[in-house]
Write a protein that holds these residues in place. Structure first.
Motif, PDB file in Angstrom:
ATOM      1  N   GLY A  20       0.765  -1.151   0.195  1.00  0.00           N
ATOM      2  CA  GLY A  20       0.135   0.167   0.119  1.00  0.00           C
ATOM      3  C   GLY A  20       0.831   1.413  -0.028  1.00  0.00           C
ATOM      4  O   GLY A  20       0.509   2.307  -0.437  1.00  0.00           O
ATOM      5  N   LYS A  21       2.090   1.307   0.370  1.00  0.00           N
ATOM      6  CA  LYS A  21       3.032   2.243   0.453  1.00  0.00           C
ATOM      7  C   LYS A  21       4.285   2.337  -0.555  1.00  0.00           C
ATOM      8  O   LYS A  21       4.306   2.996  -1.479  1.00  0.00           O
ATOM      9  N   ASP A  22       4.685   0.949  -0.818  1.00  0.00           N
ATOM     10  CA  ASP A  22       5.670   0.780  -1.682  1.00  0.00           C
ATOM     11  C   ASP A  22       5.322  -0.012  -2.943  1.00  0.00           C
ATOM     12  O   ASP A  22       5.844   0.558  -4.127  1.00  0.00           O
ATOM     13  N   TYR A  23       3.926  -0.269  -3.024  1.00  0.00           N
ATOM     14  CA  TYR A  23       3.383  -0.905  -4.292  1.00  0.00           C
ATOM     15  C   TYR A  23       1.852  -0.972  -4.125  1.00  0.00           C
ATOM     16  O   TYR A  23       1.348  -1.085  -2.891  1.00  0.00           O
ATOM     17  N   LYS A  24       1.024  -0.752  -4.921  1.00  0.00           N
ATOM     18  CA  LYS A  24      -0.358  -0.939  -5.014  1.00  0.00           C
ATOM     19  C   LYS A  24      -0.746  -2.278  -4.417  1.00  0.00           C
ATOM     20  O   LYS A  24      -0.274  -3.093  -5.248  1.00  0.00           O
ATOM     21  N   VAL A  25      -1.920  -2.285  -3.696  1.00  0.00           N
ATOM     22  CA  VAL A  25      -2.386  -3.833  -3.651  1.00  0.00           C
ATOM     23  C   VAL A  25      -3.629  -4.131  -4.139  1.00  0.00           C
ATOM     24  O   VAL A  25      -4.587  -3.551  -4.394  1.00  0.00           O
ATOM     25  N   PHE A  26      -3.390  -5.264  -5.026  1.00  0.00           N
ATOM     26  CA  PHE A  26      -4.551  -5.993  -5.581  1.00  0.00           C
ATOM     27  C   PHE A  26      -5.090  -7.243  -4.822  1.00  0.00           C
ATOM     28  O   PHE A  26      -4.013  -8.199  -4.874  1.00  0.00           O
TER      29      PHE A  26
END
Length: 400
Positions: free
Chosen positions: A18-24
């Motif tokens: 959620g901070k370093d990459y988008k969550v799917f």
């Protein structure tokens, strides 16, 4: 199955979601659908477990990532450049080694068309970065790595790429790919490229002059060659030009189902005559047969037995080409990118939501071995088709 040394690691957990990459949200890895295993007796199941202990289990072709639940967001998911390896599912797969084919044509991080050099390198680096942060799956570069992985309760991850479009006309890019750890490379992925013709082209002119140079360089480097998605003439030319045996890593017999995605008898025979191996494919709606038009483990194994009868037990293996998640839904979302139309025959068939009995890497090899045991194959023959034949080709094709 032989339990691997799995610590519970999940992909990219060294970063902050959620901070370093988008969550799917991702698909579940185990028991996503009620896929059925072959019915075996307790004695037969004990034999299956013994075979997993004694024999090398090598998948010649898979994509061991976990797909997102919402496939309408798949391209956005891909553009983040992170494939999430299904470590939990792999831990119960029984596999000792897997030829993993990364994002390949769906690596669209910098482009919409895929198969760009930057995309492939980005994809490769991201995946290996994640693998380097855990201990169950190990980056495989030699045949010794496969043997040691089994010994140590690990899985050897063999980096494969299904088509060579990204090298363009730069022969030395093959050396770079080898240096980055790629150990299996396809000539073309459906669309033609500078090396030769793909299976969806209206005319296949065969291996080009540059393609011949590339085959020679791959032989010199120790990169195994794959012609699964190449056109028929390009496949035959590659087999002829290569000094080393080659792979058809994931296909089936066109004689059983009239699809360009499957191989005609002359290509399968030519591959075997040079010492090569064909791996039987299980991606949805590929290895169908007239006897089994509803895709399942049974139709998949009919292709296996046809190829064994055609070229002998020493030249057949398994490249299921499965993943963790809704494979049929993924095909629907990526029809153009993956040339799905080119892999369909002209016969009527019943569409399935999943391939019963061989739906994911977690169940593919356990159910294949159960089927072989149930149908009376000897330990020696099972050992050949689940790993021995692949190892024989690798010892000839790889540098070491």
């Amino acid at each position: 199955m032989q339990q691997k040394n799995y610590s519970g690691y999940t992909s990219y957990s060294y970063l902050e979601a959620g901070k370093d990459y988008k969550v799917f949200p991702l698909s579940v890895e185990l028991n996503r659908v009620p896929s059925r295993r072959p019915e075996v007796t307790a004695e037969e199941e004990a034999r299956v477990r013994r075979l997993f202990q004694e024999q090398l289990m090598i998948s010649l072709h898979d994509h061991c990532f976990v797909a997102p639940e919402d496939l309408s967001q798949f391209m956005e998911f891909r553009r983040w450049g992170r494939d999430f390896t299904g470590y939990q599912g792999l831990s119960v797969s029984g596999l000792d080694a897997v030829f993993d084919n990364l994002m390949n044509g769906t690596a669209m991080i910098t482009s919409r068309g895929g198969w760009k050099w930057d995309d492939i390198v980005y994809d490769l680096g991201m995946r290996l970065s994640d693998i380097a942060h855990q201990e169950m799956v190990v980056h495989c570069k030699t045949t010794s790595d496969i043997v040691n992985a089994k010994k140590n309760g690990q899985i050897a991850f063999i980096v494969s790429i299904e088509g060579a479009a990204m090298i363009e006309n730069e022969l030395d890019r093959l050396d770079i790919l080898y240096g980055l750890g790629v150990r299996c490379l396809g000539i073309a992925y459906s669309e033609g490229n500078a090396l030769g013709g793909g299976l969806k082209e209206p005319r296949d002119g065969g291996l080009t002059t540059f393609g011949r140079q590339a085959v020679r360089r791959m032989n010199q480097l120790g990169i195994a060659i794959d012609v699964s998605h190449s056109g028929d003439q390009t496949s035959l030319d590659t087999i002829e030009v290569s000094d080393k045996p080659i792979f058809i890593t994931h296909a089936g017999a066109r004689a059983l189902w009239n699809s360009n995605r499957l191989k005609p008898d002359d290509v399968i025979r030519a591959c075997a005559a040079k010492g090569g191996v064909i791996g039987i494919e299980a991606a949805p709606h590929t290895t169908l047969t007239e006897k089994h038009p509803k895709h399942s483990l049974e139709s998949f194994m009919e292709h296996f037995e046809y190829c064994v009868n055609l070229v002998g037990i020493d030249h057949v293996a398994f490249g299921p080409d499965v993943l963790f998640g809704d494979h049929v839904g993924l095909h629907n979302a990526l029809t153009e990118a993956l040339s799905i139309g080119a892999s369909r025959g002209h016969l009527e068939y019943e569409k399935v939501a999943y391939v019963d009995g061989i739906e994911s890497p977690a169940e593919a090899f356990p159910n294949i071995v159960r089927w072989l045991v149930k149908h009376g194959y000897s330990d020696a023959d099972i050992g050949k088709v689940v790993g021995g034949n692949v190892m024989r080709v690798l010892k000839a094709a790889w540098y070491r």
